[in-house]
Structure formats: C-alpha cells, structure tokens
Design a protein around this motif. Structure first.
Motif, short mmCIF file in Angstrom:
data_model
loop_
_atom_site.label_atom_id
_atom_site.label_comp_id
_atom_site.label_asym_id
_atom_site.label_seq_id
_atom_site.Cartn_x
_atom_site.Cartn_y
_atom_site.Cartn_z
N SER A 33 -2.05 7.91 -4.05
CA SER A 33 -1.77 7.47 -2.09
C SER A 33 -3.01 6.76 -1.66
CB SER A 33 -1.83 8.61 -1.83
OG SER A 33 -0.36 9.19 -2.17
N GLU A 34 -3.53 5.20 -1.49
CA GLU A 34 -4.42 4.70 -1.14
C GLU A 34 -4.65 4.85 0.87
OE1 GLU A 34 -4.05 0.36 -2.49
OE2 GLU A 34 -1.49 1.21 -1.93
N LEU A 35 -3.64 5.49 0.88
CA LEU A 35 -3.97 6.12 2.70
C LEU A 35 -2.52 7.40 2.88
CD1 LEU A 35 -4.86 5.70 5.03
CD2 LEU A 35 -2.35 4.35 6.03
N ILE A 36 -3.66 8.69 2.77
CA ILE A 36 -3.26 10.12 3.27
C ILE A 36 -2.78 10.16 4.84
CG2 ILE A 36 -3.31 12.27 2.96
CD1 ILE A 36 -4.41 12.17 -0.25
N LEU A 37 -1.87 10.62 5.24
CA LEU A 37 -1.34 10.95 6.91
C LEU A 37 -1.44 12.51 7.41
CD1 LEU A 37 -0.25 8.09 7.98
CD2 LEU A 37 -1.95 8.16 8.51
N LEU A 66 3.06 7.07 15.41
CA LEU A 66 2.11 6.36 14.35
C LEU A 66 2.71 6.40 13.13
CD1 LEU A 66 -0.30 4.84 12.59
CD2 LEU A 66 -0.78 7.03 12.51
N LEU A 67 3.27 8.24 12.89
CA LEU A 67 3.96 8.97 12.33
C LEU A 67 5.36 8.06 11.81
CD1 LEU A 67 2.93 12.96 12.06
CD2 LEU A 67 1.87 10.74 10.88
N ASP A 68 6.64 8.32 12.89
CA ASP A 68 7.80 7.29 13.24
C ASP A 68 7.41 6.16 12.64
OD1 ASP A 68 8.81 10.10 13.47
OD2 ASP A 68 8.29 9.25 16.22
N LEU A 111 -7.78 7.27 11.38
CA LEU A 111 -6.88 7.28 10.49
C LEU A 111 -6.54 5.98 9.41
CD1 LEU A 111 -4.06 9.24 11.60
CD2 LEU A 111 -5.90 10.67 10.36
N ILE A 112 -6.70 5.07 9.75
CA ILE A 112 -6.95 4.01 9.50
C ILE A 112 -7.50 3.40 9.08
CG2 ILE A 112 -5.07 1.72 8.95
CD1 ILE A 112 -2.39 3.56 10.50
N PRO A 113 -8.19 2.93 8.03
CA PRO A 113 -9.50 1.79 7.94
C PRO A 113 -8.87 0.28 8.07
CG PRO A 113 -8.66 3.05 5.17
CD PRO A 113 -7.26 3.44 6.59
N SER A 114 -9.75 -0.15 8.99
CA SER A 114 -9.40 -1.81 9.28
C SER A 114 -10.17 -2.42 7.83
CB SER A 114 -10.96 -1.78 10.09
OG SER A 114 -10.90 -1.61 11.42
N MET A 155 0.62 -1.61 0.21
CA MET A 155 0.32 -0.54 -0.13
C MET A 155 1.00 0.97 0.08
SD MET A 155 -3.03 1.18 2.52
CE MET A 155 -3.70 0.41 2.29
N ILE A 156 0.61 2.12 -0.45
CA ILE A 156 1.19 3.25 -0.45
C ILE A 156 0.71 4.20 0.04
CG2 ILE A 156 1.70 4.85 -1.95
CD1 ILE A 156 3.03 2.61 -3.00
N VAL A 157 1.41 5.53 0.91
CA VAL A 157 0.88 5.81 1.91
C VAL A 157 1.71 6.97 1.44
CG1 VAL A 157 0.47 6.05 4.59
CG2 VAL A 157 0.42 4.29 4.02
N ARG A 158 0.89 7.67 1.81
CA ARG A 158 1.87 10.09 2.07
C ARG A 158 1.00 10.43 3.31
NH1 ARG A 158 3.02 13.46 -1.69
NH2 ARG A 158 2.00 12.04 -3.42
N ILE A 159 2.37 10.62 4.15
CA ILE A 159 2.89 11.96 4.64
C ILE A 159 2.56 13.33 4.26
CG2 ILE A 159 3.71 12.75 7.14
CD1 ILE A 159 4.75 9.64 7.35
#
Length: 93
Positions: free
Chosen positions: A66-70, A47-49, A89-92, A1-5
């Motif tokens: 991005s599949e998840l954006i933080l 969480l970010l770390d 923030l993170i979907p189950s 999964m691609i995650v964007r901070i």
C-alpha cells in the motif's frame, strides 16, 4: 496507487482522482486542527466513501504494498490526528 483502508482492504486508485481527494483531505485537516468533531466525522467518512467509489477493489488475497494507508472508519479524531503529516492524510504531490 494502491490505497489501504485499515480494517477493510485495498483499492487501486488512479492518480487523476487525487485532486478531488485532496480537497476533502484539506477540509479534514482544518477540522482536526480546530477540534471540530462533527465536521471531522462527516468529512472523514466522505473521504473514505470517495476512495471506495473511485477505487477498484483488489482481491482479499492480494498482497500489493500500500502506498497510502487510511484509518479505519471507526477511528477517532485523536487517532487520525496521530496519523497526519503536515499535508493531512494524503501527501501532496
């Protein structure tokens, strides 16, 4: 999964890491609901770390969706609250 901070970039994260991240996300959700600003700040940064630690950074010029954006590290409790869904923030899965 691609995650964007937000404000930092993207990382590729294996699905196997989401159980660990979901634990932090559950803690974060409880702290936000309780208005625990100190707890929120501590857990949000943890969480970010963890995402940075477990993820493989993508090149800056990568244009992967991005599949998840933080939220950005400087986001306030109120700003993060606006981004929440029922699961945090993170979907189950």
């Amino acid at each position: 999964m691609i995650v964007r901070i937000m404000g930092e970039g993207q990382v590729k994260l294996a699905d196997s890491h989401f159980t660990e991240l979901d634990t932090l996300d559950d803690e974060l959700l409880a702290e936000i609901r309780n208005g625990d600003t100190d707890g929120f700040r501590r857990t949000f940064h943890a969480l970010l770390d963890k995402v940075r630690e477990l993820g493989e950074p993508l090149p800056d010029d990568s244009l992967e969706p991005s599949e998840l954006i933080l939220p950005a590290p400087g986001a306030t409790l109120e700003e993060v609250r606006e981004m929440l869904n029922d699961d945090g923030l993170i979907p189950s899965a």
